[in-house]
Design a protein around this motif. Sequence first.
Motif, PDB file in Angstrom:
ATOM      1  N   LEU A   1       0.931  -0.902 -13.325  1.00  0.00           N
ATOM      2  CA  LEU A   1       2.254  -0.944 -12.708  1.00  0.00           C
ATOM      3  C   LEU A   1       2.210  -1.614 -11.335  1.00  0.00           C
ATOM      4  O   LEU A   1       3.059  -2.460 -11.016  1.00  0.00           O
ATOM      5  CB  LEU A   1       2.818   0.466 -12.572  1.00  0.00           C
ATOM      6  CG  LEU A   1       3.255   1.159 -13.862  1.00  0.00           C
ATOM      7  CD1 LEU A   1       3.678   2.598 -13.574  1.00  0.00           C
ATOM      8  CD2 LEU A   1       4.404   0.400 -14.517  1.00  0.00           C
ATOM      9  N   CYS A   2       1.212  -1.267 -10.531  1.00  0.00           N
ATOM     10  CA  CYS A   2       1.172  -1.769  -9.148  1.00  0.00           C
ATOM     11  C   CYS A   2       0.714  -3.223  -9.099  1.00  0.00           C
ATOM     12  O   CYS A   2       1.394  -4.078  -8.515  1.00  0.00           O
ATOM     13  CB  CYS A   2       0.261  -0.888  -8.304  1.00  0.00           C
ATOM     14  SG  CYS A   2       0.880   0.791  -8.073  1.00  0.00           S
TER      15      CYS A   2
ATOM     16  N   ALA B   1     -10.002   2.280 -13.335  1.00  0.00           N
ATOM     17  CA  ALA B   1      -9.386   1.025 -13.783  1.00  0.00           C
ATOM     18  C   ALA B   1      -9.236   0.052 -12.623  1.00  0.00           C
ATOM     19  O   ALA B   1      -9.500  -1.151 -12.770  1.00  0.00           O
ATOM     20  CB  ALA B   1      -8.026   1.306 -14.422  1.00  0.00           C
ATOM     21  N   ALA B   2      -8.816   0.546 -11.460  1.00  0.00           N
ATOM     22  CA  ALA B   2      -8.669  -0.332 -10.301  1.00  0.00           C
ATOM     23  C   ALA B   2     -10.013  -0.931  -9.899  1.00  0.00           C
ATOM     24  O   ALA B   2     -10.102  -2.125  -9.571  1.00  0.00           O
ATOM     25  CB  ALA B   2      -8.058   0.441  -9.135  1.00  0.00           C
ATOM     26  N   ALA B   3     -11.058  -0.117  -9.931  1.00  0.00           N
ATOM     27  CA  ALA B   3     -12.380  -0.622  -9.552  1.00  0.00           C
ATOM     28  C   ALA B   3     -12.883  -1.668 -10.536  1.00  0.00           C
ATOM     29  O   ALA B   3     -13.436  -2.705 -10.134  1.00  0.00           O
ATOM     30  CB  ALA B   3     -13.365   0.542  -9.456  1.00  0.00           C
ATOM     31  N   ARG B   4     -12.708  -1.421 -11.827  1.00  0.00           N
ATOM     32  CA  ARG B   4     -13.183  -2.378 -12.823  1.00  0.00           C
ATOM     33  C   ARG B   4     -12.370  -3.681 -12.768  1.00  0.00           C
ATOM     34  O   ARG B   4     -12.922  -4.770 -12.911  1.00  0.00           O
ATOM     35  CB  ARG B   4     -13.085  -1.774 -14.225  1.00  0.00           C
ATOM     36  CG  ARG B   4     -13.939  -0.548 -14.443  1.00  0.00           C
ATOM     37  CD  ARG B   4     -15.446  -0.865 -14.479  1.00  0.00           C
ATOM     38  NE  ARG B   4     -15.998  -1.072 -13.147  1.00  0.00           N
ATOM     39  CZ  ARG B   4     -16.278  -0.083 -12.281  1.00  0.00           C
ATOM     40  NH1 ARG B   4     -16.022   1.160 -12.594  1.00  0.00           N
ATOM     41  NH2 ARG B   4     -16.798  -0.363 -11.110  1.00  0.00           N
TER      42      ARG B   4
ATOM     43  N   GLY C   1       0.810  -1.206   0.000  1.00  0.00           N
ATOM     44  CA  GLY C   1       0.000   0.000   0.000  1.00  0.00           C
ATOM     45  C   GLY C   1       0.847   1.261   0.000  1.00  0.00           C
ATOM     46  O   GLY C   1       0.534   2.234  -0.703  1.00  0.00           O
ATOM     47  N   ARG C   2       1.926   1.255   0.778  1.00  0.00           N
ATOM     48  CA  ARG C   2       2.808   2.429   0.788  1.00  0.00           C
ATOM     49  C   ARG C   2       3.479   2.624  -0.571  1.00  0.00           C
ATOM     50  O   ARG C   2       3.619   3.755  -1.055  1.00  0.00           O
ATOM     51  CB  ARG C   2       3.859   2.275   1.886  1.00  0.00           C
ATOM     52  CG  ARG C   2       3.288   2.387   3.299  1.00  0.00           C
ATOM     53  CD  ARG C   2       4.391   2.489   4.336  1.00  0.00           C
ATOM     54  NE  ARG C   2       5.192   1.271   4.409  1.00  0.00           N
ATOM     55  CZ  ARG C   2       4.915   0.243   5.198  1.00  0.00           C
ATOM     56  NH1 ARG C   2       3.841   0.272   5.976  1.00  0.00           N
ATOM     57  NH2 ARG C   2       5.702  -0.819   5.231  1.00  0.00           N
TER      58      ARG C   2
ATOM     59  N   ASN D   1      -7.201  -6.014  -5.045  1.00  0.00           N
ATOM     60  CA  ASN D   1      -8.184  -5.682  -4.019  1.00  0.00           C
ATOM     61  C   ASN D   1      -7.726  -4.505  -3.165  1.00  0.00           C
ATOM     62  O   ASN D   1      -8.535  -3.639  -2.789  1.00  0.00           O
ATOM     63  CB  ASN D   1      -8.439  -6.915  -3.158  1.00  0.00           C
ATOM     64  CG  ASN D   1      -9.640  -6.755  -2.266  1.00  0.00           C
ATOM     65  OD1 ASN D   1      -9.496  -6.700  -1.050  1.00  0.00           O
ATOM     66  ND2 ASN D   1     -10.821  -6.695  -2.852  1.00  0.00           N
ATOM     67  N   THR D   2      -6.432  -4.444  -2.865  1.00  0.00           N
ATOM     68  CA  THR D   2      -5.901  -3.333  -2.076  1.00  0.00           C
ATOM     69  C   THR D   2      -5.971  -2.028  -2.857  1.00  0.00           C
ATOM     70  O   THR D   2      -6.329  -0.969  -2.308  1.00  0.00           O
ATOM     71  CB  THR D   2      -4.447  -3.623  -1.662  1.00  0.00           C
ATOM     72  OG1 THR D   2      -4.415  -4.845  -0.914  1.00  0.00           O
ATOM     73  CG2 THR D   2      -3.876  -2.498  -0.817  1.00  0.00           C
ATOM     74  N   LEU D   3      -5.641  -2.072  -4.136  1.00  0.00           N
ATOM     75  CA  LEU D   3      -5.743  -0.870  -4.966  1.00  0.00           C
ATOM     76  C   LEU D   3      -7.177  -0.361  -5.035  1.00  0.00           C
ATOM     77  O   LEU D   3      -7.420   0.850  -4.975  1.00  0.00           O
ATOM     78  CB  LEU D   3      -5.236  -1.160  -6.382  1.00  0.00           C
ATOM     79  CG  LEU D   3      -3.728  -1.264  -6.585  1.00  0.00           C
ATOM     80  CD1 LEU D   3      -3.436  -1.633  -8.031  1.00  0.00           C
ATOM     81  CD2 LEU D   3      -3.031   0.036  -6.205  1.00  0.00           C
ATOM     82  N   ASP D   4      -8.126  -1.265  -5.151  1.00  0.00           N
ATOM     83  CA  ASP D   4      -9.527  -0.850  -5.187  1.00  0.00           C
ATOM     84  C   ASP D   4      -9.906  -0.140  -3.891  1.00  0.00           C
ATOM     85  O   ASP D   4     -10.610   0.883  -3.913  1.00  0.00           O
ATOM     86  CB  ASP D   4     -10.426  -2.065  -5.410  1.00  0.00           C
ATOM     87  CG  ASP D   4     -11.898  -1.689  -5.422  1.00  0.00           C
ATOM     88  OD1 ASP D   4     -12.303  -0.898  -6.298  1.00  0.00           O
ATOM     89  OD2 ASP D   4     -12.639  -2.173  -4.540  1.00  0.00           O
TER      90      ASP D   4
END
Length: 326
Positions: free
Chosen positions: A59-60, A199-202, A35-36, A180-183
């Motif tokens: 990227l992440c 994009a993260a949500a989708r 996350g950081r 899941n963490t990005l969302d």
Amino acid sequence: MRADHASYACGAALGFLGDLATGDPRRGHPVAAFGRAAAAVERRLWRDHRGSGALHTALCAGGAAAGAALLARTVRTLVGPSRAADAALTAATTWAVLGGTSLVREARAIGDALAAGDVDAARERLPHLCGRDPQALDERQIARAVVESVAENTSDAVVGALVWGAVAGVPGLVGFRAVNTLDAMVGHKSARYRRFGWAAARLDDAAGWPGARLTAVLATLAGPDPRGARRAWRADGGRHPSPNAGPVEASFAGALGVRLGGTLTYGGRVEHRPVLNPGGRPVTAADIPRAIRLSRRVAALALLTTVAARSGAPQGSGADQERVNR
């Protein structure tokens, strides 16, 4: 059972038991480190544009999955073909990505506060579990928020990861947790993230789809009212704004005989969500332990189901198959 499947099954079971025994550490958790790192990348890339958000997500999430694959390959190079090493890496990764015990711990703490009549303590604890504004919530609304969070996070924090672990091993476990963490970080509809987090949500919707359906199936089978769970899932699961939270929360509502959904507040923004299982009774504090028990049963069944599914697969994939062929 083939050697690669046996090592995965052993590792997944050990990691599951590790999470059951210890939960998440308060400091130094790998997911917190991710996350950081994702937040640092966001500071460099943020633009109020979907393209920037898509690059951030690629990227992440892609980097996390690729890093996990590289780690697995490096371990095999250094150690050689080793069931013990494969099982140990799978166990450590499974423990790191699962969050079932921490979910239960937070839900139980809020339930205990409500049972003791300390609504203020329950309000103070609620942000540890979900992002709702707690100050305007009464006892029943807090209890409803907890049961809904237990249901949704049973899928997000446990079942979904086990599904992708069964599909793709260690990279699947890590990749799912990264998505899941990005969302959770950027996938909400605030002014800052409405475009950047799209994009993260989708991607989270797509990655979470199989785990959410398995969670709903297992909640139906393991709950105290299978017929009610099935009926609520079929009637109300598609009415929720989230394609994955809907089936999960509806099946939990039907299984427990309670009514979920309705009005809620996130970050000062009021949402009016459809009621799930409208024939059920209002949620009370006594339903929190019932939801926790159902979550635990679903998690255990998910482990058995995903391990069995991977064991029955005709071929390993990717690095697993490469190791078998050597």
